[in-house]
Write a protein that holds these residues in place. Structure first.
Motif, PDB file in Angstrom:
ATOM      1  N   ALA A   1      55.173  39.681  27.279  1.00 58.32           N
ATOM      2  CA  ALA A   1      56.248  40.383  26.584  1.00 58.32           C
ATOM      3  C   ALA A   1      55.696  41.362  25.552  1.00 58.32           C
ATOM      4  O   ALA A   1      56.251  42.449  25.363  1.00 58.32           O
ATOM      5  CB  ALA A   1      57.176  39.379  25.911  1.00 58.32           C
ATOM      6  N   HIS A   2      54.602  40.994  24.902  1.00 58.46           N
ATOM      7  CA  HIS A   2      54.043  41.845  23.862  1.00 58.46           C
ATOM      8  C   HIS A   2      53.107  42.925  24.411  1.00 58.46           C
ATOM      9  O   HIS A   2      52.983  43.995  23.815  1.00 58.46           O
ATOM     10  CB  HIS A   2      53.293  41.016  22.820  1.00 58.46           C
ATOM     11  N   ARG A   3      52.456  42.630  25.530  1.00 57.92           N
ATOM     12  CA  ARG A   3      51.503  43.595  26.098  1.00 57.92           C
ATOM     13  C   ARG A   3      51.656  43.643  27.627  1.00 57.92           C
ATOM     14  O   ARG A   3      50.808  43.131  28.367  1.00 57.92           O
ATOM     15  CB  ARG A   3      50.082  43.172  25.752  1.00 57.92           C
ATOM     16  N   PRO A   4      52.725  44.244  28.106  1.00 59.04           N
ATOM     17  CA  PRO A   4      52.962  44.248  29.557  1.00 59.04           C
ATOM     18  C   PRO A   4      51.888  44.994  30.352  1.00 59.04           C
ATOM     19  O   PRO A   4      51.510  44.553  31.430  1.00 59.04           O
ATOM     20  CB  PRO A   4      54.329  44.901  29.718  1.00 59.04           C
ATOM     21  N   LEU A   5      51.396  46.100  29.818  1.00 59.56           N
ATOM     22  CA  LEU A   5      50.375  46.859  30.543  1.00 59.56           C
ATOM     23  C   LEU A   5      49.083  46.049  30.663  1.00 59.56           C
ATOM     24  O   LEU A   5      48.464  46.005  31.728  1.00 59.56           O
ATOM     25  CB  LEU A   5      50.094  48.196  29.856  1.00 59.56           C
ATOM     26  N   GLY A   6      48.700  45.387  29.588  1.00 63.38           N
ATOM     27  CA  GLY A   6      47.502  44.540  29.627  1.00 63.38           C
ATOM     28  C   GLY A   6      47.643  43.408  30.634  1.00 63.38           C
ATOM     29  O   GLY A   6      46.693  43.067  31.337  1.00 63.38           O
ATOM     30  N   ALA A   7      48.846  42.835  30.716  1.00 56.59           N
ATOM     31  CA  ALA A   7      49.082  41.754  31.677  1.00 56.59           C
ATOM     32  C   ALA A   7      48.980  42.268  33.114  1.00 56.59           C
ATOM     33  O   ALA A   7      48.399  41.612  33.983  1.00 56.59           O
ATOM     34  CB  ALA A   7      50.449  41.128  31.435  1.00 56.59           C
ATOM     35  N   ILE A   8      49.529  43.450  33.345  1.00 60.25           N
ATOM     36  CA  ILE A   8      49.466  44.022  34.691  1.00 60.25           C
ATOM     37  C   ILE A   8      48.016  44.314  35.076  1.00 60.25           C
ATOM     38  O   ILE A   8      47.577  43.981  36.189  1.00 60.25           O
ATOM     39  CB  ILE A   8      50.327  45.303  34.779  1.00 60.25           C
ATOM     40  N   LEU A   9      47.275  44.907  34.165  1.00 56.98           N
ATOM     41  CA  LEU A   9      45.875  45.224  34.453  1.00 56.98           C
ATOM     42  C   LEU A   9      45.038  43.954  34.649  1.00 56.98           C
ATOM     43  O   LEU A   9      44.168  43.914  35.515  1.00 56.98           O
ATOM     44  CB  LEU A   9      45.290  46.087  33.345  1.00 56.98           C
ATOM     45  N   SER A  10      45.315  42.932  33.856  1.00 59.21           N
ATOM     46  CA  SER A  10      44.599  41.661  34.018  1.00 59.21           C
ATOM     47  C   SER A  10      44.890  41.040  35.378  1.00 59.21           C
ATOM     48  O   SER A  10      43.988  40.563  36.065  1.00 59.21           O
ATOM     49  CB  SER A  10      44.995  40.682  32.917  1.00 59.21           C
ATOM     50  N   GLY A  11      46.161  41.063  35.762  1.00 67.30           N
ATOM     51  CA  GLY A  11      46.536  40.529  37.069  1.00 67.30           C
ATOM     52  C   GLY A  11      45.887  41.304  38.202  1.00 67.30           C
ATOM     53  O   GLY A  11      45.429  40.723  39.191  1.00 67.30           O
ATOM     54  N   PHE A  12      45.826  42.600  38.047  1.00 62.84           N
ATOM     55  CA  PHE A  12      45.173  43.445  39.046  1.00 62.84           C
ATOM     56  C   PHE A  12      43.694  43.088  39.153  1.00 62.84           C
ATOM     57  O   PHE A  12      43.149  42.947  40.252  1.00 62.84           O
ATOM     58  CB  PHE A  12      45.356  44.919  38.668  1.00 62.84           C
ATOM     59  N   GLY A  13      43.036  42.930  37.997  1.00 64.37           N
ATOM     60  CA  GLY A  13      41.607  42.574  37.994  1.00 64.37           C
ATOM     61  C   GLY A  13      41.352  41.225  38.639  1.00 64.37           C
ATOM     62  O   GLY A  13      40.412  41.062  39.423  1.00 64.37           O
ATOM     63  N   VAL A  14      42.194  40.255  38.323  1.00 68.76           N
ATOM     64  CA  VAL A  14      42.038  38.929  38.923  1.00 68.76           C
ATOM     65  C   VAL A  14      42.256  39.003  40.426  1.00 68.76           C
ATOM     66  O   VAL A  14      41.531  38.383  41.207  1.00 68.76           O
ATOM     67  CB  VAL A  14      43.009  37.914  38.269  1.00 68.76           C
ATOM     68  N   GLY A  15      43.227  39.792  40.852  1.00 68.69           N
ATOM     69  CA  GLY A  15      43.480  39.953  42.282  1.00 68.69           C
ATOM     70  C   GLY A  15      42.290  40.550  43.012  1.00 68.69           C
ATOM     71  O   GLY A  15      41.933  40.114  44.114  1.00 68.69           O
ATOM     72  N   ILE A  16      41.663  41.528  42.399  1.00 67.84           N
ATOM     73  CA  ILE A  16      40.474  42.140  43.018  1.00 67.84           C
ATOM     74  C   ILE A  16      39.339  41.119  43.110  1.00 67.84           C
ATOM     75  O   ILE A  16      38.658  41.021  44.134  1.00 67.84           O
ATOM     76  CB  ILE A  16      40.040  43.394  42.236  1.00 67.84           C
ATOM     77  N   LEU A  17      39.114  40.363  42.028  1.00 68.25           N
ATOM     78  CA  LEU A  17      38.047  39.356  42.050  1.00 68.25           C
ATOM     79  C   LEU A  17      38.290  38.297  43.120  1.00 68.25           C
ATOM     80  O   LEU A  17      37.376  37.930  43.861  1.00 68.25           O
ATOM     81  CB  LEU A  17      37.916  38.693  40.684  1.00 68.25           C
ATOM     82  N   VAL A  18      39.521  37.832  43.216  1.00 70.27           N
ATOM     83  CA  VAL A  18      39.836  36.828  44.246  1.00 70.27           C
ATOM     84  C   VAL A  18      39.638  37.422  45.626  1.00 70.27           C
ATOM     85  O   VAL A  18      39.083  36.772  46.527  1.00 70.27           O
ATOM     86  CB  VAL A  18      41.275  36.297  44.058  1.00 70.27           C
ATOM     87  N   GLY A  19      40.062  38.664  45.809  1.00 68.86           N
ATOM     88  CA  GLY A  19      39.861  39.329  47.099  1.00 68.86           C
ATOM     89  C   GLY A  19      38.398  39.456  47.464  1.00 68.86           C
ATOM     90  O   GLY A  19      37.998  39.231  48.607  1.00 68.86           O
ATOM     91  N   MET A  20      37.581  39.793  46.488  1.00 72.99           N
ATOM     92  CA  MET A  20      36.154  39.917  46.748  1.00 72.99           C
ATOM     93  C   MET A  20      35.528  38.558  47.092  1.00 72.99           C
ATOM     94  O   MET A  20      34.680  38.458  47.975  1.00 72.99           O
ATOM     95  CB  MET A  20      35.445  40.519  45.521  1.00 72.99           C
ATOM     96  N   LEU A  21      35.937  37.528  46.376  1.00 70.77           N
ATOM     97  CA  LEU A  21      35.400  36.188  46.663  1.00 70.77           C
ATOM     98  C   LEU A  21      35.814  35.698  48.048  1.00 70.77           C
ATOM     99  O   LEU A  21      35.016  35.099  48.772  1.00 70.77           O
ATOM    100  CB  LEU A  21      35.864  35.196  45.596  1.00 70.77           C
ATOM    101  N   LEU A  22      37.053  35.970  48.426  1.00 75.11           N
ATOM    102  CA  LEU A  22      37.510  35.548  49.747  1.00 75.11           C
ATOM    103  C   LEU A  22      36.854  36.370  50.850  1.00 75.11           C
ATOM    104  O   LEU A  22      36.615  35.861  51.949  1.00 75.11           O
ATOM    105  CB  LEU A  22      39.036  35.651  49.841  1.00 75.11           C
ATOM    106  N   ALA A  23      36.551  37.617  50.589  1.00 81.31           N
ATOM    107  CA  ALA A  23      35.899  38.463  51.592  1.00 81.31           C
ATOM    108  C   ALA A  23      34.479  37.996  51.850  1.00 81.31           C
ATOM    109  O   ALA A  23      33.964  38.113  52.970  1.00 81.31           O
ATOM    110  CB  ALA A  23      35.902  39.918  51.132  1.00 81.31           C
ATOM    111  N   ARG A  24      33.829  37.427  50.856  1.00 79.12           N
ATOM    112  CA  ARG A  24      32.458  36.931  51.027  1.00 79.12           C
ATOM    113  C   ARG A  24      32.400  35.709  51.929  1.00 79.12           C
ATOM    114  O   ARG A  24      31.376  35.417  52.513  1.00 79.12           O
ATOM    115  CB  ARG A  24      31.866  36.555  49.684  1.00 79.12           C
ATOM    116  N   ARG A  25      33.467  34.956  52.025  1.00 78.54           N
ATOM    117  CA  ARG A  25      33.485  33.720  52.805  1.00 78.54           C
ATOM    118  C   ARG A  25      33.330  33.989  54.292  1.00 78.54           C
ATOM    119  O   ARG A  25      32.892  33.155  55.050  1.00 78.54           O
ATOM    120  CB  ARG A  25      34.760  32.946  52.550  1.00 78.54           C
ATOM    121  N   ASP A  26      33.739  35.160  54.732  1.00 78.29           N
ATOM    122  CA  ASP A  26      33.705  35.482  56.179  1.00 78.29           C
ATOM    123  C   ASP A  26      32.348  35.832  56.588  1.00 78.29           C
ATOM    124  O   ASP A  26      31.388  35.840  56.779  1.00 78.29           O
ATOM    125  CB  ASP A  26      34.646  36.629  56.505  1.00 78.29           C
TER     126      ASP A  26
END
Length: 84
Positions: A59-84
Motif C-alpha cells: 500500500a505504501h510502495r506499490p511500484l517497489g512491490a511490483i518490481l520486487s515481484g518481477f525480480g522474484v519471478g525472473i529468479l524463479v524462472g531462471m532456477l526452474l530453467a536450470r533444472r531441465d
C-alpha cells in the motif's frame, strides 16, 4: 488484525486450555494435542502478521512491490530453467 491473526490467537488460547486440562487430568494425549494446537495457533498468527506487513508495504510502495515481484519471478524462472 486480519482473520489469520484472530484465528491464530484463538487457537493459541484454546491449545493452552486444552494442554492445561490434559495436564490436570493426567491425559497425556489431550495435553499433547493442546501443545500442537497452541503451536499451530502461534504459527497461524505469525503468518497473519506477515500478510499484514506485506499488505502495508504494498500500500505504501506499490511500484517497489511490483518490481520486487518481477525480480522474484525472473529468479524463479531462471532456477526452474536450470533444472531441465
Amino acid at each position: 488484525m486480519n482473520e489469520d491473526q484472530i484465528r491464530g490467537a484463538a487457537n493459541t488460547v484454546g491449545g493452552r486450555v486444552q494442554r492445561a486440562a490434559g495436564a490436570l487430568t493426567g491425559d497425556h494425549e489431550l495435553e499433547a494435542e493442546g501443545a500442537v494446537r497452541e503451536t499451530a495457533g502461534r504459527v497461524q498468527a505469525k503468518a497473519g502478521e506477515a500478510v499484514e506487513s506485506v499488505r502495508e508495504a504494498v500500500a505504501h510502495r506499490p511500484l517497489g512491490a511490483i518490481l520486487s515481484g518481477f525480480g522474484v519471478g525472473i529468479l524463479v524462472g531462471m532456477l526452474l530453467a536450470r533444472r531441465d
